[in-house]
Design an enzyme around this catalytic site. Structure first.
Site: not given
Ligand code: ARG
Length: 459
Positions: A157, A278, A284, A291
């Site tokens: 979980h 970024s 970043k 992704e």
């Protein structure tokens, strides 16, 4: 003007829109090498069977090699009016060698031709997928070996469950990708039969030798039913199904990398080579490759569904619907290969942050199960009672804002008087993982044994 291939019974040429919807050359040019390979095998067989002369077969062979080199040199003028790769190649062959080119299509149809070409193409993709998977498995094995005994939290979980080893977590993916390899191999074995010689749908009256062409093209045997041979695309669907499951596995690993590389987790550091920045936030470092891999399952599974929809309900034998098989499979294959290569690079380059993993492994009362097991073993409590006692100790630690090993022996005994100093041995995460010696468990010995087995298997 009339179509050079089939214009005999037509009074006018096709409307421009007809040509646009009909043409597949925009994408099926990717089959040029397979088309030429198939035609060479077919021509050689026709000559061996005395259906065409050796001189014609030789002219065809030479001509096809010229076409191949023209395409590979980027000097080939593809024509939409010629619909597809098969007619483009044959038309050029005619320009090059004249009349013998017209004999190549004896005892053959575009229906068995395209089924053969596409099988050859998909077969190559299966081989490429297997290589990509094995390379990825090797990268995971290296990670597993380096951190076979590093502890990290295991989750259920996404809540801390029990400590596991980094090596064990890496090896879980080695197993999954190993089954993906198995699925691709199974699909390959089943698809490796040759449709060539099925002709349009019924076979041919010419005395062809289908075993010869099948062998020439690396197939195990010719397909046994001519209707089936030109009608089915289950081989492409099996490829897409195996690719979908593989992409699903890649997507789960990608998701873990996204989570693990976050500032909140810091389990891994991805390399600069496989990260992006970024344009506004200078701090970043984004896991874009992970992704995108996570997203690829969408288009690969989409291709699987799309081709299922194309094929469902088609009466035997060939229908032009089936021309829609190729773009889906091309797109899925391209993206699968890219995802495999990107994942291999990311895994190979990433650094697991051992200290962070270990700190996280100890947090969240991750050894509560070890404590309960100890109560069963040392004090003879029934597991249900041990579970309850441990639960009260966890509540106590939580109320004090500390971890289980920080509770004093007095505190522990206030919950169960039988507890002794020995209990602290099982509260450490290293002892916890080392004790999971059951076959397939997370103990470093177990993990190292599985690594050795996989290394041997991948030799
Ligand atoms: N371009 C076609 C395809 O991909 C080749 C087969 C054409 N056959 C036909 N009977 N029109 O399916």
């Amino acid at each position: 003007t009339q179509n050079a291939m089939w214009g005999g019974r037509f009074a006018s040429g096709p409307d421009a829109i007809m040509e646009a919807i009909n043409a597949s050359i925009g994408f099926d040019r990717r089959l040029y090498a397979q088309d030429i390979q198939g035609s060479r095998a077919h021509a050689a067989m026709l000559a061996a069977q005395g259906i065409i002369s050796d001189t014609d077969a030789e002219a065809i062979r030479e001509g096809l090699l010229t076409v191949l080199s023209e395409i590979e040199a980027g000097k080939f003028a593809f024509s939409t009016a010629l619909e597809d790769i098969h007619m483009n190649v044959e038309a050029r062959l005619k320009e090059l060698i004249g009349e013998p080119a017209g004999r190549l299509h004896t005892a053959r149809s575009r229906n068995d031709q395209v089924a053969t070409d596409f099988r050859l193409w998909v077969r190559d993709q299966i081989d490429a997928a297997i290589s990509g998977l094995v390379a990825l498995q090797r990268a995971l094995l290296d990670q597993a070996e380096a951190g076979a005994d590093w502890v990290m939290p295991g989750f259920t979980h996404l809540q801390t469950a029990q400590p596991v080893t980094w090596g064990h977590h890496m090896m879980a993916y080695v197993e999954m990708f190993g089954r993906d390899v198995g699925r691709f191999r199974d699909a390959r074995a089943r698809m490796n039969e040759c449709p060539l010689g099925a002709a349009a749908l019924a076979g041919t009256s010419f005395p062809i030798d289908r075993r010869m062409t099948a062998g020439e093209l690396g197939f195990d045997r010719p397909m046994a039913n001519s209707l089936d041979a030109v009608s089915d695309r289950d081989f492409a669907l099996e490829f897409l199904a195996a690719a979908s499951i593989c992409a699903m596995h890649l997507s789960r690993l990608a998701e873990e990398l996204v989570i693990w590389s976050s500032a909140q987790f810091r389990f891994v550091t991805l390399s600069d080579r496989f990260s992006t920045g970024s344009s506004i936030m200078p701090q970043k470092k984004n896991p874009d490759a992970a992704e995108l891999i996570r997203a690829k399952i969408g288009r690969i599974f989409g291709a699987n569904v799309a081709l299922m929809m194309v094929m469902k309900g088609l009466p035997l034998a060939y229908s032009k619907d089936m021309q829609e098989d190729k773009e889906q499979v091309f797109d899925a294959a391209d993206n699968l290969m890219l995802a495999l290569a990107a994942m291999e690079g990311m895994v190979r380059d990433m650094t697991a942050n051992r200290e962070n993993l270990e700190r996280a492994a100890a947090a969240g009362f991750s050894t509560a199960t070890d404590l309960a097991d100890w109560l069963v073993r040392a004090l003879g409590l029934p597991f249900r009672e041990a579970h309850h006692v441990t639960g009260r100790l966890v509540a106590m630690a939580e109320a004090r804002g500390c971890d289980l090993p920080d509770l004093s022996l007095e505190d522990m005994r206030s919950v169960h008087p039988g507890i002794t100093q020995d209990v602290y041995d099982v509260l450490g995460v290293h002892n916890s993982v080392a004790s999971r010696q059951s076959y397939g468990g997370t103990a470093p010995d177990q993990v190292r044994a599985r690594i050795a087995e996989w290394r041997e298997r991948l030799e």
